[in-house]
Design an enzyme around this catalytic site. Structure first.
Site, PDB file in Angstrom:
ATOM      1  CG  HIS A 155      -0.321   0.277   2.581  1.00 27.67           C
ATOM      2  ND1 HIS A 155       0.061  -0.784   3.428  1.00 27.67           N
ATOM      3  CD2 HIS A 155      -0.136   1.209   3.182  1.00 27.67           C
ATOM      4  CE1 HIS A 155       0.454  -0.108   4.557  1.00 27.67           C
ATOM      5  NE2 HIS A 155       0.540   1.091   4.414  1.00 27.67           N
ATOM      6  CG  ASP A 185       0.232  -4.080   2.679  1.00 31.84           C
ATOM      7  OD1 ASP A 185       0.279  -3.447   2.055  1.00 31.84           O
ATOM      8  OD2 ASP A 185       0.132  -3.552   3.955  1.00 31.84           O
ATOM      9  N   GLY A 265       3.428   6.452   7.821  1.00 31.89           N
ATOM     10  CA  GLY A 265       4.698   6.549   7.239  1.00 31.89           C
ATOM     11  C   GLY A 265       5.758   5.418   7.814  1.00 31.89           C
ATOM     12  CG  ASN A 266       6.461   4.226  12.055  1.00 32.78           C
ATOM     13  OD1 ASN A 266       5.744   4.913  12.630  1.00 32.78           O
ATOM     14  ND2 ASN A 266       7.738   3.890  11.884  1.00 32.78           N
ATOM     15  CB  SER A 267       3.225   1.818   5.959  1.00 34.44           C
ATOM     16  OG  SER A 267       1.971   1.747   6.853  1.00 34.44           O
ATOM     17  N   GLY A 322     -11.606 -17.552 -10.991  1.00 33.24           N
ATOM     18  CA  GLY A 322     -12.134 -16.609 -12.113  1.00 33.24           C
ATOM     19  C   GLY A 322     -13.563 -16.319 -11.570  1.00 33.24           C
ATOM     20  CB  VAL A 323     -16.137 -16.400  -9.323  1.00 31.35           C
ATOM     21  CG1 VAL A 323     -16.540 -17.454 -10.014  1.00 31.35           C
ATOM     22  CG2 VAL A 323     -15.329 -16.641  -8.008  1.00 31.35           C
TER      23      VAL A 323
END
Length: 461
Positions: A155, A185, A265-267, A322-323
């Site tokens: 992210h 993530d 910002g720590n991410s 595929g749904v």
């Protein structure tokens, strides 16, 4: 009576001692004067000799290690250093070891709009100019062939037209996105290794314990090279995640819960132990009024295979059904909000608005006559409480015959009650190329379909 029965350890003068003194009286005065010691002097001498003997024996055994002559005696200075070392020095040493490898990751996009959706005209920003859209953190973990690799969060770099990496010395360089994965993530970046010395060392998150001290390093609120400290609140916590940020949970993330301060910002920055090893990748916090000290990090043991896959393939290869789906309970909740209160007393209508009357000619089949038919044409049997509705079928699902409004209730023999359960069953229990059986309802009738899972491509996202 003394504490000891043996006269050797007693402070009294024994009869033998008395006789020895009488016989000694017959000797010359010179000899008598040399041996005429007081009881106190005898005791002192005995204690001194005993102490010296004990010290000699202990020293010999300690020096030779109980018979081994190749072990040296630790010096007094070494023992003193061990006993007087400041335990808080470990935090300083561990932080100094990793901080040079921690970077700021800057997400740049075209025409970044302000909070009101308008372009920032005050700064002269134009739609064709790259602007800073967000900032996070990362850590350099590998260096080879003139390139260095940085791990961060997905992210942090999502939607970026360009990614800049700012080093601890204030310099910056453009990064290439090697690969990213929204589910876990995580993302891997590549930069030039000019001026980069050591790289961070990954630890073992499986050995973490509740209450263990850890530190988070990163760029909270853009303040680079910031360090916070806390403890492991819970080594393993499962947190529901909304991948599309739409408020609907469609994945579960296994994380480490910490009470070290984690801010925007720590991410992507490292969570390290007191040995300076990276044990997690800081990922998120609970941002709610009155909530403090509840942060989360991705365990490094979970991150390693994802990182390896991103380096090798650019993606994490997973089986693809595929749904595109909608949870049944969410659908029913939406219907309850939109239907008038007296709709339960009104006749059911079909898609064309005609009144739907249950067909009794089939002998009262429960799957049709007892089904609930709503104005979208979905027929839901009364005994079905959970499942996922197919909004669109593509790829393998389309080839197997699945259609819009089909209600999936099982994968193989496992009940499926939500999109999260469907995705976790696929990713945890199936591989690319495996066969799978789908149980679903169409027009209130139970059906099954079998298909082979393919590999999800970037075009399928």
């Amino acid at each position: 009576m003394s504490l000891f029965d043996d006269d050797f350890y007693s402070s009294r003068v024994s009869r033998r001692k008395s006789r020895w003194l009488q016989e000694d009286a017959r000797q010359s005065k010179v000899l008598r004067s040399k041996s005429n010691w007081s009881t106190m002097r005898v005791a002192v001498l005995s204690s001194t000799i005993s102490a010296a003997a004990a010290a000699l024996i202990f020293g010999t055994l300690f020096y030779h290690g109980g018979g081994s002559s190749d072990k040296a005696v630790p010096t007094a200075s070494a023992v003193t250093a061990t006993q007087t070392a400041d335990p808080y020095e470990k935090t300083i040493t561990a932080a100094a070891k990793v901080r040079p490898m921690v970077v700021s990751v800057i997400n740049e996009q075209y025409g970044v709009s302000g909070f009101d959706g308008s372009l920032d005209s005050d700064s002269g920003a134009m739609e064709d100019q790259l602007q800073q859209a967000g900032i996070g953190s990362g850590v350099i973990f590998e260096k080879e062939d003139g390139k260095a690799l940085v791990v961060t969060n997905y992210h942090v770099i999502a939607g970026a037209e360009r990614v800049q990496v700012a080093m601890i010395d204030g310099t910056s360089r453009v990064a290439t996105i090697v690969g990213s994965d929204q589910i876990t993530d995580l993302a891997v970046l590549q930069i030039d290794d000019d001026g980069i010395g050591e790289v961070a060392e990954f630890g073992d998150s499986s050995k973490l314990r509740n209450g263990e001290w850890v530190m988070a390093i990163g760029s909270p609120l853009g303040l680079d090279d910031s360090l916070t400290m806390g403890i492991i609140s819970k080594t393993t916590r499962v947190i529901p995640v909304s991948l599309n940020q739409d408020g609907n949970y469609d994945w579960e993330q296994e994380v480490i819960q910490i009470d070290a301060s984690i801010n925007q910002g720590n991410s992507g920055g490292p969570l390290i132990d007191l040995d300076g090893h990276v044990v997690g990748i800081n990922s998120m916090k609970i941002a709610d009024l009155g909530v403090e000290g509840v942060g989360f990090a991705i365990p490094i043991d979970n991150a390693k295979p994802v990182i390896d896959s991103l380096i090798k393939y650019g993606v994490v290869k997973r089986p693809y059904l595929g749904v595109y789906t909608l949870d049944l309970d969410q659908y029913l909740a939406q219907q309850a909000l939109t239907k008038p209160k007296d709709s339960l007393d009104s006749p059911q209508t079909g898609v064309d608005g005609s009144i739907v009357v249950p067909d009794s000619s089939n002998g009262g089949d429960a799957e049709t006559s007892d089904a609930v038919i709503d104005d979208s044409g979905i027929i839901i049997p009364d005994d079905v409480k959970d499942g996922v509705i197919v909004l669109e079928a593509v790829g393998p699902a389309q080839e197997a015959g699945l259609q819009f409004n089909d209600l999936i209730v099982k994968l193989d023999k496992t009940p499926i009650g939500s999109t999260m359960e469907l995705r976790k069953y696929l990713y945890d229990h199936k591989k690319i190329g495996d066969s799978i059986e789908i149980t679903y309802y169409r027009d209130g009738e139970k059906q099954t379909a079998k298909l082979k899972l393919s590999e999800k491509s970037k075009d399928d996202d």
